[in-house]
Design a protein around this motif. Structure first.
Motif, PDB file in Angstrom:
ATOM      1  N   ASP A  90       5.117   3.992   5.307  1.00  0.00           N
ATOM      2  CA  ASP A  90       3.827   3.640   4.691  1.00  0.00           C
ATOM      3  C   ASP A  90       3.662   2.123   4.756  1.00  0.00           C
ATOM      4  O   ASP A  90       3.779   1.418   3.758  1.00  0.00           O
ATOM      5  CB  ASP A  90       3.800   4.153   3.248  1.00  0.00           C
ATOM      6  CG  ASP A  90       2.473   3.896   2.551  1.00  0.00           C
ATOM      7  OD1 ASP A  90       1.486   3.523   3.228  1.00  0.00           O
ATOM      8  OD2 ASP A  90       2.427   4.035   1.317  1.00  0.00           O
ATOM      9  N   VAL A  91       3.384   1.628   5.959  1.00  0.00           N
ATOM     10  CA  VAL A  91       3.322   0.192   6.211  1.00  0.00           C
ATOM     11  C   VAL A  91       2.164  -0.465   5.458  1.00  0.00           C
ATOM     12  O   VAL A  91       2.322  -1.531   4.872  1.00  0.00           O
ATOM     13  CB  VAL A  91       3.226  -0.093   7.728  1.00  0.00           C
ATOM     14  CG1 VAL A  91       3.011  -1.576   8.002  1.00  0.00           C
ATOM     15  CG2 VAL A  91       4.498   0.396   8.425  1.00  0.00           C
ATOM     16  N   ASN A  92       0.997   0.161   5.476  1.00  0.00           N
ATOM     17  CA  ASN A  92      -0.169  -0.466   4.855  1.00  0.00           C
ATOM     18  C   ASN A  92      -0.316  -0.161   3.373  1.00  0.00           C
ATOM     19  O   ASN A  92      -1.312  -0.540   2.761  1.00  0.00           O
ATOM     20  CB  ASN A  92      -1.438  -0.103   5.614  1.00  0.00           C
ATOM     21  CG  ASN A  92      -1.492  -0.829   6.943  1.00  0.00           C
ATOM     22  OD1 ASN A  92      -1.300  -2.032   6.992  1.00  0.00           O
ATOM     23  ND2 ASN A  92      -1.705  -0.089   8.010  1.00  0.00           N
ATOM     24  N   GLY A  93       0.674   0.487   2.809  1.00  0.00           N
ATOM     25  CA  GLY A  93       0.679   0.764   1.374  1.00  0.00           C
ATOM     26  C   GLY A  93       1.930   0.183   0.749  1.00  0.00           C
ATOM     27  O   GLY A  93       1.981  -0.979   0.357  1.00  0.00           O
ATOM     28  N   LEU A  94       2.969   0.991   0.688  1.00  0.00           N
ATOM     29  CA  LEU A  94       4.194   0.594   0.008  1.00  0.00           C
ATOM     30  C   LEU A  94       4.854  -0.642   0.626  1.00  0.00           C
ATOM     31  O   LEU A  94       5.270  -1.545  -0.097  1.00  0.00           O
ATOM     32  CB  LEU A  94       5.175   1.771  -0.004  1.00  0.00           C
ATOM     33  CG  LEU A  94       6.284   1.658  -1.040  1.00  0.00           C
ATOM     34  CD1 LEU A  94       6.692   3.012  -1.532  1.00  0.00           C
ATOM     35  CD2 LEU A  94       7.475   0.905  -0.509  1.00  0.00           C
ATOM     36  N   VAL A  95       4.946  -0.717   1.948  1.00  0.00           N
ATOM     37  CA  VAL A  95       5.588  -1.871   2.589  1.00  0.00           C
ATOM     38  C   VAL A  95       4.796  -3.139   2.292  1.00  0.00           C
ATOM     39  O   VAL A  95       5.369  -4.168   1.935  1.00  0.00           O
ATOM     40  CB  VAL A  95       5.736  -1.655   4.109  1.00  0.00           C
ATOM     41  CG1 VAL A  95       6.200  -2.937   4.794  1.00  0.00           C
ATOM     42  CG2 VAL A  95       6.711  -0.515   4.394  1.00  0.00           C
ATOM     43  N   LYS A  96       3.500  -3.060   2.420  1.00  0.00           N
ATOM     44  CA  LYS A  96       2.643  -4.225   2.156  1.00  0.00           C
ATOM     45  C   LYS A  96       2.837  -4.718   0.722  1.00  0.00           C
ATOM     46  O   LYS A  96       2.985  -5.915   0.485  1.00  0.00           O
ATOM     47  CB  LYS A  96       1.173  -3.839   2.414  1.00  0.00           C
ATOM     48  CG  LYS A  96       0.193  -4.951   2.205  1.00  0.00           C
ATOM     49  CD  LYS A  96      -1.208  -4.526   2.586  1.00  0.00           C
ATOM     50  CE  LYS A  96      -1.795  -3.687   1.474  1.00  0.00           C
ATOM     51  NZ  LYS A  96      -3.232  -3.455   1.639  1.00  0.00           N
ATOM     52  N   ARG A  97       2.883  -3.794  -0.229  1.00  0.00           N
ATOM     53  CA  ARG A  97       3.089  -4.188  -1.636  1.00  0.00           C
ATOM     54  C   ARG A  97       4.495  -4.745  -1.856  1.00  0.00           C
ATOM     55  O   ARG A  97       4.675  -5.726  -2.573  1.00  0.00           O
ATOM     56  CB  ARG A  97       2.825  -3.000  -2.562  1.00  0.00           C
ATOM     57  CG  ARG A  97       1.351  -2.637  -2.673  1.00  0.00           C
ATOM     58  CD  ARG A  97       1.087  -1.606  -3.753  1.00  0.00           C
ATOM     59  NE  ARG A  97       1.841  -0.365  -3.604  1.00  0.00           N
ATOM     60  CZ  ARG A  97       1.484   0.650  -2.826  1.00  0.00           C
ATOM     61  NH1 ARG A  97       0.368   0.578  -2.108  1.00  0.00           N
ATOM     62  NH2 ARG A  97       2.208   1.745  -2.769  1.00  0.00           N
ATOM     63  N   ALA A  98       5.496  -4.131  -1.251  1.00  0.00           N
ATOM     64  CA  ALA A  98       6.874  -4.598  -1.423  1.00  0.00           C
ATOM     65  C   ALA A  98       7.054  -6.015  -0.882  1.00  0.00           C
ATOM     66  O   ALA A  98       7.766  -6.826  -1.468  1.00  0.00           O
ATOM     67  CB  ALA A  98       7.850  -3.643  -0.738  1.00  0.00           C
TER      68      ALA A  98
END
Length: 181
Positions: A90-98
């Motif tokens: 989930d690159v544009n969700g969880l990764v982006k937030r992390a």
């Protein structure tokens, strides 16, 4: 025809490991290093789908490592994301937030190879540069045996998901992996 992979202790076959992977395994506590196995594979079937189709490795135990990056305040923030072979990060969700960035994307192939010192298609969380974050999906951390790259296309590593979750820089994130469409 399905090939049965022959697994041996990884440290017994340094010829099947990228240099940073070998160094990382040698730096692990002996009990942890002993849990890491390696098997030689045909480089032409090293990609997850091909490996699963031609060997006794299952999609459920396969894990893919992708390198992602984003920018914040002029600084590039790089991390590895490790998800099951059946999932997509989930690159544009969880990764982006992390990473705390506006946009995250996969590192270009040439850059991924250069910064990891590993072959494309064999990049693994074992042996990534010091200080890198390794985002591990909770489903991978729970695997009794996870099959990941070895830093080279001609072999694979097998190790407990719990050990992947204890690697330097590792952070377990539930929901990092999303089912592939």
């Amino acid at each position: 025809m399905t090939t049965t992979l022959v697994w041996v202790p990884a440290l017994d076959r340094p010829d099947l490991l990228a240099d940073p992977v070998l160094a990382a395994l040698r730096a692990l506590p002996a009990d942890d290093a002993a849990q890491v196995l390696v098997a030689e594979v045909d480089p032409d079937v090293a990609d997850t789908a091909a490996l699963v189709a031609t060997s006794d490795v299952t999609l459920e135990e396969s894990a893919n490592c992708v390198l992602v990056a984003g920018r914040r305040d002029g600084e590039q923030r790089v991390a590895a994301a490790l998800v099951r072979g059946s999932d997509r990060a989930d690159v544009n969700g969880l990764v982006k937030r992390a990473l705390d960035v506006r946009k995250a994307s996969f590192l270009p192939r040439e850059e991924a190879v250069e910064v990891s010192a590993m072959e494309f298609g064999g990049i693994t969380p074992v042996g990534l540069p010091a200080g890198w974050r390794v985002l591990v999906d909770g489903a991978v951390a729970a695997l009794p045996r996870a099959v990941v790259g070895s830093g080279v296309r001609r072999s694979k590593l097998a190790l407990p998901g719990a050990l992947l979750a204890r690697l330097p820089g590792a952070e377990v994130h539930e929901g990092l992996g999303r089912p592939a469409a």
